[in-house]
Enzyme design. Structure first.
Site, PDB file in Angstrom:
ATOM      1  N   CYS A  44       0.639  -1.273   0.094  1.00  0.00           N
ATOM      2  CA  CYS A  44       0.001  -0.035  -0.029  1.00  0.00           C
ATOM      3  C   CYS A  44       0.978   1.301   0.077  1.00  0.00           C
ATOM      4  CB  CYS A  44      -0.965  -0.162   1.081  1.00  0.00           C
ATOM      5  SG  CYS A  44      -2.175  -1.406   1.031  1.00  0.00           S
ATOM      6  N   HIS A  73      -1.697   7.934   6.626  1.00  0.00           N
ATOM      7  CA  HIS A  73      -1.916   6.602   6.141  1.00  0.00           C
ATOM      8  C   HIS A  73      -3.080   6.014   6.630  1.00  0.00           C
ATOM      9  CE1 HIS A  73      -1.291   2.744   3.914  1.00  0.00           C
ATOM     10  NE2 HIS A  73      -1.371   2.139   5.102  1.00  0.00           N
ATOM     11  N   HIS A 102      -9.703   2.262   1.376  1.00  0.00           N
ATOM     12  CA  HIS A 102      -8.502   2.240   1.264  1.00  0.00           C
ATOM     13  C   HIS A 102      -8.316   1.719  -0.237  1.00  0.00           C
ATOM     14  CE1 HIS A 102      -4.557   1.213   1.616  1.00  0.00           C
ATOM     15  NE2 HIS A 102      -4.260   0.492   2.456  1.00  0.00           N
TER      16      HIS A 102
END
Length: 411
Positions: A162, A300, A336
């Site tokens: 990610c 994040h 996400h």
């Protein structure tokens, strides 16, 4: 060493709540989530972020069917970025343009689809599509962009979990600094909502977010958070040398001034705040900036219990408990987007350089005391006196961390 200055001159994107940068910004400022419940074969229902965009705007339906969902997203975002940059590719030697994309994973969706298809024929592999190999090689989405645009320079995909979106920007900057290319298309892609295996894996880890209202399922920093919401999406930037951008009269959206990547070297899944702090510190060191120079941190934080806490520890370690730096989170609104997460989140914050607005972290009803950071923007946008520097965090599984710092352009 004095490096040439590299700037962002165009952004093309599709997100679960918008199909262009202007609409995306408006939705973020208003805190408008369009996360919805979807149903996946073998899995059932789950909240997810699904994109809606003009899939045949830049190539025909037949070409989309031959390619992949990731490639379709990539072609759309790349063309949108070029249009946003008001760029004529004829201004560049196409053999000197690089295409760099970040992906968390690729090929899972295609493989699951093919296994499902041949299940209707007693798993006879004679019914397996001959398109499977070119669809599932990791460079596929970047390659589809080069074919669509006639770009003959290098293209490849960075697999960095990610952190991949940020990693693609870093790779593009490095290649430009090395003199390998004159211009880059760099960003990230996620087609993850097409894979029941990804949902099943997160559920098995007790890390899949859920709520009665799917728009409330992604809630970083909230005491009652219970996991991530999986989203698809894409975002691609046009990166140019400052000198070339000025020469053609381009609008400069921001200048990439610092970056860093490092590894936790500890665990397959659990993040480590100490290494995240070191990543931020190294990015600032390379940018010749101090913590007090950072106006906005895009976190994040994914909505997992320990992940959010570790990042908050890292931010406290670097910025202290009395920082004047504002902090927000974009995943609370769009979920996400995996490999596209970092670049989408940066794109949503870049307009702060001009409008001095900071979009909120939504869905915080009971702030976790361990995530109580100073100047965390909660549930409602705020206007500030200035935003000149944005620090963008993206961290990923198997302990990979990335930070990119973008500064408002000044002469």
């Amino acid at each position: 060493m004095q490096y040439p200055r590299i700037v962002i001159t165009g952004v093309g994107l599709t997100a679960p709540n918008a199909s262009n940068a202007k609409e995306f910004r408006e939705k973020l400022l208003s805190g408008t989530s369009e996360i919805k419940e979807i149903e996946l074969r073998y899995f059932g229902k789950a909240p997810a972020g699904v994109c809606s965009f003009a899939e045949t705007k830049y190539r025909k339906k037949k070409e989309n069917k031959k390619g992949t969902r990731a490639g379709c997203i990539g072609v759309y975002c790349a063309n949108e970025a070029i249009a946003d940059a008001d760029l004529d590719l004829a201004d560049y030697d196409r053999s000197r343009i690089g295409v760099y994309l970040g992906l968390t994973e690729h090929g899972t969706v295609e493989t699951e689809n093919e296994v499902y298809n041949i299940s209707h024929y007693d798993y006879d592999v004679n019914y397996w599509t001959h398109h499977h190999n070119p669809r599932t090689v990791l460079n596929n989405p970047a390659g589809e962009i080069t074919m669509n645009l006639g770009i003959t320079g290098p293209h490849y995909v960075i697999g960095a979990a990610c952190a991949a979106g940020n990693a693609s920007l870093i790779q593009a900057v490095q290649m430009m600094r090395l003199g390998e290319i004159d211009m880059a298309l760099a960003g990230g892609i996620s087609e993850s909502v097409g894979s029941f295996g990804i949902f099943a894996s997160f559920k098995a880890q007790n890390a899949l977010g859920h709520a009665d209202d799917p728009r409330m399922a992604t809630r970083p920093f909230d005491r009652d958070r219970n996991g991530i919401v999986i989203s698809e999406g894409g975002c691609i930037y046009v990166l140019e040398f400052l000198e070339n951008a000025i020469k053609r009269g381009a609008t400069i959206l921001g200048e990439i001034v610092g970056y860093a990547m490092n590894s936790d070297a500890r665990d397959f899944v659990l993040p480590y705040g100490k290494r995240q702090a070191q990543c931020m510190q190294l990015a600032m060191q390379r940018a010749n900036l101090a913590p007090g120079d950072i106006d906005l941190i895009n976190t994040h934080a994914t909505g997992t219990r320990q992940g959010d806490i570790e990042e908050c520890k890292a931010i406290r370690e670097v910025f202290g408990d009395t920082s004047a730096t504002y902090i927000n989170n974009t995943k609370s609104i769009i979920g996400h987007a995996m490999g596209a997460a970092g670049v989408l989140e940066l794109a949503g914050n870049l307009p702060s350089f001009n409008d001095y607005m900071i979009h909120p972290t939504i869905n915080i009803e009971n702030l976790d005391p361990e995530c109580n950071l100073p100047n965390l923007v909660i549930n409602k946008s705020i206007r500030v006196n200035k935003v000149e520097t944005i620090l963008n965090n993206s961290f990923g599984m198997v302990g990979i961390n990335s930070t990119v710092i973008v500064k408002k352009y000044t002469d």
